[in-house]
Design an enzyme around this catalytic site. Structure first.
Site, mmCIF file in Angstrom:
data_model
loop_
_atom_site.group_PDB
_atom_site.id
_atom_site.type_symbol
_atom_site.label_atom_id
_atom_site.label_comp_id
_atom_site.label_asym_id
_atom_site.label_seq_id
_atom_site.Cartn_x
_atom_site.Cartn_y
_atom_site.Cartn_z
ATOM 1 N N GLU A 174 17.557 -57.912 -115.055
ATOM 2 C CA GLU A 174 18.459 -56.776 -115.300
ATOM 3 C C GLU A 174 19.246 -56.401 -114.049
ATOM 4 O O GLU A 174 19.182 -55.261 -113.559
ATOM 5 C CB GLU A 174 17.658 -55.566 -115.812
ATOM 6 C CG GLU A 174 16.961 -55.849 -117.116
ATOM 7 C CD GLU A 174 16.344 -54.629 -117.786
ATOM 8 O OE1 GLU A 174 16.202 -54.645 -119.007
ATOM 9 O OE2 GLU A 174 16.002 -53.666 -117.082
ATOM 10 N N GLU A 375 14.283 -59.950 -123.678
ATOM 11 C CA GLU A 375 13.442 -58.759 -123.879
ATOM 12 C C GLU A 375 13.967 -57.999 -125.069
ATOM 13 O O GLU A 375 15.180 -57.824 -125.215
ATOM 14 C CB GLU A 375 13.503 -57.804 -122.671
ATOM 15 C CG GLU A 375 12.691 -58.204 -121.498
ATOM 16 C CD GLU A 375 12.689 -57.152 -120.393
ATOM 17 O OE1 GLU A 375 12.721 -55.947 -120.692
ATOM 18 O OE2 GLU A 375 12.661 -57.566 -119.229
#
Ligand code: BG6
Length: 476
Positions: A174, A375
């Site tokens: 991320e 995810e």
């Protein structure tokens, strides 16, 4: 339809999963200095380990000593892929040593060998919100250009060591979190000299964007190294995809939502996939008073270090608009306005499966490279019934609806490689440090006060996901 080699699996991160924080020569990482928190009480970071606090990462769910059992359970579910991260200070305890910690390397040898035994493909995140604390505190994390050198030493070491064991790598988890007010401390580890609640640490936009630039350069150098020396490797980026819908059809809201997505979702992706900062970056920097220090050669590095596939986490969407009176919602390191069409999780994250199809189409339309969802999942409170069953129908429902939308996206024509749902085994929550916010399909007997036997139990979702994988997504 999902391709026959679709990479079904689950995802974890070392600092939320491994425990053994000071075992076999490992040094403390930034998350090891973080206490537990709750939905409305921020975690704290301390400069030393203080006995009055609980540090959830220290034991986490102890994958370090349970890896055989855990990988066997993953194999039983039918995993074809296991996304995990490597713990940098397990390999370089302070981040600044010349030689690596052999015992740390051996641990990952054992993990990869165990995966191989079951035909599970490891997908390794090189840096998942983790840096040796000594490096973070002495250099102020990614704000220092020197950090790139230390990071590359770590990358060179693991690339060489695991060249026959790993094929898929992600550079930074991320990476776009570094732009966000709470995400910046987690992602860029700028914690030097700070002690207190993690949501109170302040960084200027100048610091955030500079640190992020260093990460983007490091990411591109990593990809370049792989392409040059390890042609068998397949390198991906990883970003948190937060869909921002316009709050209304007021053209001002439409434009704001577009700009939100440019700034939050596309800024890093454009660099990592297209090889240069987007056309609107100059204005973004000007508006934020950012004077990015770009060294000669940096732009060439970015250009030559573009990834082979794109990956992102997807949990939720938000609404964007200019009317400040609307209700707000919290979320995965970001917040926005509430969407009246959506329901939220117990932690206030808006659940939006259709948004995943939207995100996949937007991303594929823009980049035309293979995509993987690395995810996705539901953080919820689970209960063990008297007979030992854990009936997590809400989690099954969440995953089913998201997988349905992924399939529709493949029918739209998106080249989707795989899906690793988040926290396939219960682990410590990133944002709150809680155990009660559970994502797993395997329950771990571990609680917020640090107690628990660490025993693993299969939830209903375990058997459901097993059928999903067996049928390659047909039986949902
Ligand atoms: C992602 C992170 O942002 O969200 C994971 O990559 C994290 O590390 C996951 O655990 C879910 O967030 P949380 O706060 O519910 O654990």
């Amino acid at each position: 339809m999902f391709s026959k080699n679709f990479l079904w699996g689950g995802a974890t991160a070392a600092n939320q999963f491994e425990g053994a924080w000071d075992v076999d020569g490992k040094g403390p990482s930034v998350p090891d200095m973080c206490t537990n928190g709750e939905r409305d009480r921020s975690k704290r970071i301390t400069q030393e380990i203080r006995p009055e606090y609980l540090y959830p990462s220290h034991e986490a769910v102890d994958f370090y000593h349970h890896y055989k059992e855990d990988i066997a359970l993953m194999a039983e579910m039918g995993f074809r892929c296991f996304r995990m991260s490597m713990n940098w200070p397990r390999i370089f305890p302070t981040g600044m040593e010349d030689t690596p910690n052999e015992k740390g390397l051996e641990f990952y040898d054992r993990v990869f060998d165990e995966c191989k035994k079951y035909g599970i493909e490891p997908l390794v995140t090189i840096s998942h919100y983790e840096m040796p604390y000594a490096l973070a505190s002495s250099k102020n994390g990614w704000l220092s250009r020197e950090t790139i050198t230390y990071f590359m030493r770590y990358v060179e070491t693991i690339f060489e060591r695991y060249k026959d064991k790993v094929k898929y790598w992600l550079t930074f988890n991320e990476i776009n979190a570094g732009q966000m007010p709470l995400g910046d401390i987690i992602s860029t580890s700028m914690v030097s000299g700070y002690e207190g609640p993690v949501d109170k640490i302040q960084h200027t936009e100048q610091e955030r964007y500079q640190a992020l630039h260093h990460q983007l350069v490091a990411s591109a150098m990593t990809v370049q190294l792989a392409h040059k020396k390890y042609p068998q490797y397949f390198l991906g980026n990883m970003m948190t995809f937060v869909v921002g819908y316009p709050m209304t059809c007021d053209p001002k809201d439409i434009l704001m939502a577009k700009q939100y997505m440019q700034q939050t979702d596309w800024y890093c992706c454009d660099v990592q996939i297209r090889g240069s900062y987007p056309y609107y970056a100059e204005k973004m920097w000007r508006d934020r008073n950012v004077k990015l220090q770009v060294l000669p050669g940096d732009l060439d590095i970015l250009k030559e270090g573009t990834v082979d596939f794109m990956t992102f986490s997807y949990y939720m969407s938000i609404c964007i608009g200019h009317d400040g009176k609307k209700d707000g919602v919290s979320g995965n390191l970001t917040g926005g306005f509430k969407n009246p069409y959506l329901k939220s999780s117990d932690w206030g994250w808006q659940i939006d499966p259709v948004g995943l199809r939207y995100a996949l189409n937007e991303a594929y339309d823009r980049y035309h490279i293979p995509i993987m969802i690395t995810e996705n999942g539901l953080g919820a409170l689970d209960k063990i019934a008297g007979d030992g069953a854990i009936q997590d129908s809400y989690r099954i429902d969440y995953m089913r609806k998201h997988i349905e939308q992924m399939e529709l996206a493949t029918e739209d024509g998106v080249d989707l490689m795989g899906y690793t749902c988040w926290g396939c085994i219960d682990l410590v929550s990133l944002t709150t440090g809680e155990m009660r916010k559970r994502y797993g399909m395997i329950f771990v007997d571990k609680y917020d006060d640090g107690t628990g036997t660490l025993e693993r139990h299969k939830k209903d979702s375990f058997y459901w996901y097993q059928r999903v994988i067996q049928s390659n997504g047909k039986e949902l």
